[in-house]
Scaffold this active site. Structure first.
Site, short mmCIF file in Angstrom:
data_model
loop_
_atom_site.label_atom_id
_atom_site.label_comp_id
_atom_site.label_asym_id
_atom_site.label_seq_id
_atom_site.Cartn_x
_atom_site.Cartn_y
_atom_site.Cartn_z
N THR A 1 0.83 -1.22 0.00
CA THR A 1 0.00 0.00 0.00
C THR A 1 0.86 1.27 0.00
O THR A 1 1.90 1.33 0.65
CB THR A 1 -0.90 -0.01 1.25
OG1 THR A 1 -1.58 -1.25 1.28
CG2 THR A 1 -1.91 1.13 1.23
N GLU B 1 -6.25 -6.45 3.98
CA GLU B 1 -6.42 -7.67 3.16
C GLU B 1 -7.65 -7.57 2.26
O GLU B 1 -8.40 -8.54 2.11
CB GLU B 1 -6.53 -8.90 4.06
CG GLU B 1 -5.21 -9.47 4.47
CD GLU B 1 -4.31 -9.82 3.30
OE1 GLU B 1 -4.78 -10.54 2.41
OE2 GLU B 1 -3.16 -9.36 3.27
C1 LIG Z 1 -4.45 -2.05 10.43
C2 LIG Z 1 -3.99 -2.04 9.01
C3 LIG Z 1 -2.88 -2.81 8.65
C4 LIG Z 1 -2.40 -2.79 7.33
N1 LIG Z 1 -1.26 -3.50 7.02
C5 LIG Z 1 -0.74 -3.42 5.77
C6 LIG Z 1 0.49 -4.08 5.43
O1 LIG Z 1 1.10 -4.78 6.26
N2 LIG Z 1 1.00 -3.92 4.18
C7 LIG Z 1 0.36 -3.16 3.24
O2 LIG Z 1 0.87 -3.06 2.12
N3 LIG Z 1 -0.82 -2.54 3.51
C8 LIG Z 1 -1.39 -2.65 4.76
N4 LIG Z 1 -2.57 -2.00 5.05
C9 LIG Z 1 -3.24 -1.22 4.03
C10 LIG Z 1 -4.52 -1.86 3.53
O3 LIG Z 1 -4.22 -2.99 2.76
C11 LIG Z 1 -5.31 -0.79 2.74
O4 LIG Z 1 -5.70 0.21 3.67
C12 LIG Z 1 -6.53 -1.40 2.08
O5 LIG Z 1 -6.15 -2.21 1.00
C13 LIG Z 1 -7.49 -0.31 1.54
O6 LIG Z 1 -6.83 0.58 0.72
P1 LIG Z 1 -6.91 2.16 0.98
O7 LIG Z 1 -6.57 2.40 2.40
O8 LIG Z 1 -6.08 2.81 -0.05
O9 LIG Z 1 -8.42 2.54 0.76
P2 LIG Z 1 -9.08 3.02 -0.60
O10 LIG Z 1 -8.83 1.98 -1.63
O11 LIG Z 1 -8.68 4.40 -0.91
O12 LIG Z 1 -10.60 3.00 -0.18
C14 LIG Z 1 -11.31 4.16 0.29
C15 LIG Z 1 -12.80 4.03 -0.05
O13 LIG Z 1 -12.96 3.91 -1.47
C16 LIG Z 1 -13.75 2.80 -1.78
N5 LIG Z 1 -13.29 2.17 -3.04
C17 LIG Z 1 -12.03 2.00 -3.47
N6 LIG Z 1 -12.01 1.33 -4.63
C18 LIG Z 1 -13.29 1.03 -4.93
C19 LIG Z 1 -13.94 0.32 -6.00
N7 LIG Z 1 -13.24 -0.26 -6.97
N8 LIG Z 1 -15.28 0.23 -5.97
C20 LIG Z 1 -16.00 0.78 -4.97
N9 LIG Z 1 -15.45 1.45 -3.94
C21 LIG Z 1 -14.11 1.57 -3.91
C22 LIG Z 1 -13.56 1.82 -0.62
O14 LIG Z 1 -14.69 0.96 -0.51
C23 LIG Z 1 -13.44 2.77 0.56
O15 LIG Z 1 -14.73 3.11 1.03
C24 LIG Z 1 -3.08 -2.02 6.36
C25 LIG Z 1 -4.21 -1.28 6.72
C26 LIG Z 1 -4.67 -1.29 8.02
C27 LIG Z 1 -5.88 -0.48 8.38
#
Ligand SMILES: Cc1cc2nc3c(=O)[nH]c(=O)nc-3n(C[C@H](O)[C@H](O)[C@H](O)COP(=O)(O)OP(=O)(O)OC[C@H]3O[C@@H](n4cnc5c(N)ncnc54)[C@H](O)[C@@H]3O)c2cc1C
Length: 670
Positions: free
Chosen positions: A153, A435
């Site tokens: 991410t 995930e």
């Molecule tokens: C506690 C925690 C631990 C984590 N650990 C790791 C790790 O070890 N390594 C790592 O790489 N990452 C890690 N992450 C990151 C995590 O994988 C991402 O936060 C997650 O994949 C969501 O991506 P984002 O935060 O960019 O949200 P976004 O993708 O920006 O989502 C934001 C909003 O947009 C909506 N959205 C996005 N795309 C779509 C779509 N195609 N259709 C409809 N709605 C959509 C979502 O539903 C959500 O409401 C961690 C996150 C947390 C909270």
């Protein structure tokens, strides 16, 4: 399990009323007395170590102290695991028990900073590394000579991984990749342990070679010096700060400025780069699904475990807390006598069992599909992927909701950190996002369901989890009236799911006439999610009905009857929560709803005196629960005052702020 202190008579009276053998339930729940003995041995082995006990509740520590304490304990735990293994005891399962689950979260209330090393860094090398790469890295990683994370991410992109911006550009002259973070949004952001714990990472970056971009690929990158732990040249690294929960995971950020790594550090089991820069495509992209699905099974199991802690706390407290006479002039009852209170907790207890059973069902399915894969048979892979996506979303959503309801069920005291709900909620709600963000998970399942619908309409045979669509198309169950039984409710859900999938498909096709397929899918998103959720709820119920039927054949009549009541409660509650969809699609009438409502009330009453046996049977010692409200002895008021006395502010009668600020302020107004 028993406590040295005297058990609150309100709770011991309740225990006398339980009609089944609690130990029999425990053995059934953990699939055998041997597993229970092993669980208890491990709990005792780790929780009796004074070095792993927190003298001051960790909630009173500063952010930095919490982290340092967690790292100290992480090292101790791994050393203790090695000690056990040297005695010939335990395998990989021990790691699973200690990295998450109930035992792991008893030791690390806000999670373990090296969990990602074991659940993502190591599996990534195993799944994406060639045998040479595995030989080079696995034993060093397994022995923790190096500690790694999984850095995918970025600040700007999480869900849409093709949009990641970190670049790895191959230089054929030096036979190296050059890693760069071209802008702020390309900073890696979130990887667990990345801040100050790990010295290596699997970095997902856009591969450029011979002037062409070949999409994202995994690279193994050293981040810090193995002796001094200083970040290496060109690497900017740190922690991302305080979070809702999981504050000891040390999630970090990372940026690269012309960092060079050798060619052999691209994990090349699938795609490859040759020395001259030529890119060789992977044979099949489906091979990478394996790790994701494994992690989702673990998430489902964790949801059952975390929710089982929350319901134990809420139920025991409800059996010792007295409040508000139901009839005037009568004594105050235990709050569990308020039917609304029973409804807050009993269905959540049923969910624990349903989630655990389904996790195990999915695990068996995963093993079967992996076995087929080894023989080159990929047929059931998309089905497994689809069901694991929606299960991850439904179970984490429902667990988060249920944990919060459990907290609310304990009134004001539940808001105290010492009640234990905050840390449980922090763990559960995080899983709604990591995930695979839940909305996106539902949409992935929906895409599969639409494909299955099209296949079924073409008369093609479907795989087991979607075969109900064939029945629907053949008109086998569309006219059936609603039946109030678990299997009747299952049929109603399958009918509703089938009709919702059909309707979503119809709207999708209509929109495709004037929109691109992608925009048509976007516009139909709400219905697609609804279809996906109905499909998933049907699967959860089906798996539970099947497994319960089979696994209770040998149990006592008393236990079988309580488990049957719990299944009925689960299904009736489910039907009542989805009346909108069932009225619209599944031949339900308003008198069916009235009947369901009566059944729900009758089941709450029926389970009232047996339900404590179920939570006691989850077999969580007090240290696992970590809650002043949920102890086995039920002495909640003594626990509350004892916990309050541990507050650092209570270690002195007068705090210095009185002399510094309050007194001058109060006297100045004389
Ligand atoms: C506690 C925690 C631990 C984590 N650990 C790791 C790790 O070890 N390594 C790592 O790489 N990452 C890690 N992450 C990151 C995590 O994988 C991402 O936060 C997650 O994949 C969501 O991506 P984002 O935060 O960019 O949200 P976004 O993708 O920006 O989502 C934001 C909003 O947009 C909506 N959205 C996005 N795309 C779509 C779509 N195609 N259709 C409809 N709605 C959509 C979502 O539903 C959500 O409401 C961690 C996150 C947390 C909270």
């Amino acid at each position: 399990m028993t406590s040295a202190t005297k058990v609150n008579p309100d709770l011991s009276d309740e225990r006398k009323k339980v009609e089944f053998d609690v130990e029999e339930f425990t053995n059934w729940y953990y699939k055998g007395a041997e597993n229970v003995a092993e669980k208890r041995f491990l709990e005792n082995f780790f929780l009796s170590d004074p070095e792993l006990e927190d003298k001051v509740p960790t909630s009173y520590l500063s952010h930095k102290e919490k982290y340092e304490n967690a790292v100290r304990k992480a090292v101790l735990v791994v050393n203790k695991i090695k000690e056990l293994q040297a005695d010939g005891r335990g395998g990989v399962d021990i790691y699973m028990a200690l990295l998450g689950g109930t035992l792991g979260t008893a030791i690390f209330r806000e999670a373990n900073p090296i969990t990602v090393h074991f659940v993502m860094f190591l599996p990534a090398i195993m799944n994406h590394g060639t045998s040479d790469q595995q030989a080079e890295w696995i034993s060093r990683a397994w022995n923790c000579n190096i500690i790694g994370t999984y850095a995918q991410t970025e600040l700007g992109h999480g869900t849409y991984i093709r949009g990641l911006e970190t670049t790895a550009t191959y230089d054929p002259k030096s036979k190296e990749f050059i890693l760069n973070s071209p802008n702020l949004t390309s900073y890696k952001w979130w990887p667990g342990g990345l801040g100050h714990t790990t010295n290596y990472a699997i970095v997902i970056a856009q591969l450029h070679s011979l002037g062409k971009c070949h999409g994202i690929q995994p690279f193994i990158v050293q981040l810090r010096d193995e002796e001094t732990h200083m970040p290496l040249k060109g690497i900017k690294i740190g922690e991302i700060g305080n979070k809702v929960g999981m504050n000891t995971v040390n999630n970090g950020f990372l940026a690269f400025d012309n960092v060079r790594i050798p060619l052999k550090n691209m994990l090349m089991k699938n795609a490859k780069v040759l020395e001259d820069g030529q890119f060789i495509k992977p044979k099949s992209s489906v091979l990478t699904y394996g790790t994701m699905m494994f992690v989702r099974v673990v998430i489902l199991k964790d949801m059952a475990s975390y929710l089982s802690k929350a319901v134990t706390i809420a139920l025991r407290y409800s059996m010792v807390r007295r409040q508000s006479p139901i009839e005037p002039n009568k004594p105050e009852p235990k709050i569990i006598e308020h039917v609304t209170q029973q409804y807050k907790i009993f269905p959540a207890i049923a969910k624990v069992i349903v989630f655990k059973i389904t996790a195990e069902f999915l695990w068996d399915m995963y093993n079967q599909v992996t076995h087929d894969l080894d023989k080159g048979d990929l047929e059931r892979l998309p089905e497994l992927h689809a069901i694991s996506c929606c299960l991850k979303a439904v179970c984490t959503n429902e667990a988060a909701q249920a944990v919060e309801i459990c907290r609310l069920s304990t009134g004001g005291h539940g808001y105290l950190n010492s009640a234990g709900f905050q840390d449980i909620y922090g763990m559960v709600t995080a899983a709604q996002t990591y995930e695979g963000e839940n909305t996106v998970m539902f949409l992935q399942t929906a895409r599969y369901l639409i494909k299955c619908w099209e296949k079924a309409m073409n008369g093609e045979k479907l795989t087991p989890t979607v075969s109900y669509l064939e029945n629907f198309i053949k008109g086998r169950n569309s006219r059936q009236s609603f039946q109030n039984s678990p299997s009747g409710i299952l049929k109603a859900f399958q009918l509703a799911a089938a009709k919702k999938i059909a309707e979503s498909n119809k709207h999708l096709e209509e929109r495709k006439k004037y929109l691109s397929p992608e925009e048509a899918t976007n516009q139909t998103g709400l219905e697609l999610i609804n279809a996906s959720e109905l499909h998933c709820q049907a699967f959860l119920l089906q798996a539970t009905i099947e497994v319960l039927e089979d696994s209770t054949k040998q149990t006592s009549l008393q236990l079988r009857s309580v488990l049957k009541d719990l299944l009925e409660l689960y299904s009736v509650d489910l039907a009542l929560r989805y009346t909108g969809s069932l009225l619209e699609f599944a031949n339900m009438t308003s008198s069916d709803i009235e009947f369901l409502q009566r059944s729900l009330e009758a089941l709450l009453k029926k389970l009232r005196y047996n339900i404590l046996g179920i939570v006691d049977g989850f077999d969580h010692p007090d240290q696992i629960l970590g809650s002043v409200l949920g102890t086995y002895d039920g002495n909640v008021y003594e626990n509350l005052i004892n916990a309050a006395m541990k507050s650092p502010l209570n270690q002195e009668d007068v705090n210095k702020s009185f002399h510094l600020y309050l007194k001058p302020f109060m006297k100045s107004n004389l």
